[in-house]
Enzyme design. Structure first.
Site, PDB file in Angstrom:
ATOM      1  CD  GLN A  78       9.915   0.230 -27.088  1.00  0.00           C
ATOM      2  OE1 GLN A  78       8.721   0.970 -27.459  1.00  0.00           O
ATOM      3  NE2 GLN A  78      11.270   1.019 -26.570  1.00  0.00           N
ATOM      4  N   GLY A  81       8.586  -8.884 -27.056  1.00  0.00           N
ATOM      5  CA  GLY A  81       8.876  -9.808 -26.545  1.00  0.00           C
ATOM      6  C   GLY A  81       7.982 -10.998 -26.519  1.00  0.00           C
ATOM      7  CE  LYS A  82       1.477 -10.436 -22.811  1.00  0.00           C
ATOM      8  NZ  LYS A  82       0.953 -10.188 -21.827  1.00  0.00           N
ATOM      9  CE1 TYR A 114      10.119 -16.968 -24.261  1.00  0.00           C
ATOM     10  CE2 TYR A 114      12.005 -17.467 -22.339  1.00  0.00           C
ATOM     11  CZ  TYR A 114      11.503 -16.747 -23.827  1.00  0.00           C
ATOM     12  OH  TYR A 114      12.361 -16.382 -24.599  1.00  0.00           O
TER      13      TYR A 114
END
Length: 134
Positions: A78, A81-82, A114
């Site tokens: 969703q 993490g970004k 990353y």
């Protein structure tokens, strides 16, 4: 509603999130010692439940390491993490000096996340190493 905070998580919540996210487990004692020592913390909460985190450790100038990037599996995919990485990179972009070195250890396939932020593999010039105490 998901709330972002810039503070370390509680030790127990930190250990629980690492476990459910499939990361190596840490003791609560180690978490209590270490969590307050990061240069920068990002935590995501769904009400009171810790669902994501990321930490930046280092000396504040020459070297930093991005660690503990984790999102609860129920919330993965969703963009959380970004979001965590974006906050860490925004912080780094404000404080980094010429020559500052930022490293991380990427589990696969998280290395793809990353790479979006300009990180490159060190191989074949160098390889990461570690030692874990049990």
């Amino acid at each position: 509603m998901i709330e972002m905070k810039y503070e370390p998580p509680k030790a127990e919540a930190y250990c629980d999130l690492r476990r459910v996210a499939g990361m190596s487990e840490k003791s609560v004692a180690a978490a209590r010692k270490g969590l307050g020592n990061a240069c920068f913390d990002v935590t995501l909460y769904d009400n009171v439940k810790l669902i994501g985190m990321g930490r930046l450790i280092g000396d504040g100038g020459t070297a930093f390491q991005i660690i503990d990037i984790a999102v609860d599996p129920e919330y993965q995919g969703q963009g959380y993490g970004k979001k965590i990485m974006t906050e860490i990179m925004n912080y780094l972009n404000q404080i980094a000096e010429a020559g500052t070195y930022v490293s991380l250890i990427a589990d696969y396939p998280a290395d793809q996340l990353y790479k979006q932020f300009g990180f490159e593999a060190t191989e074949p010039e160098a390889g990461g190493m570690y030692r874990r105490y049990t």
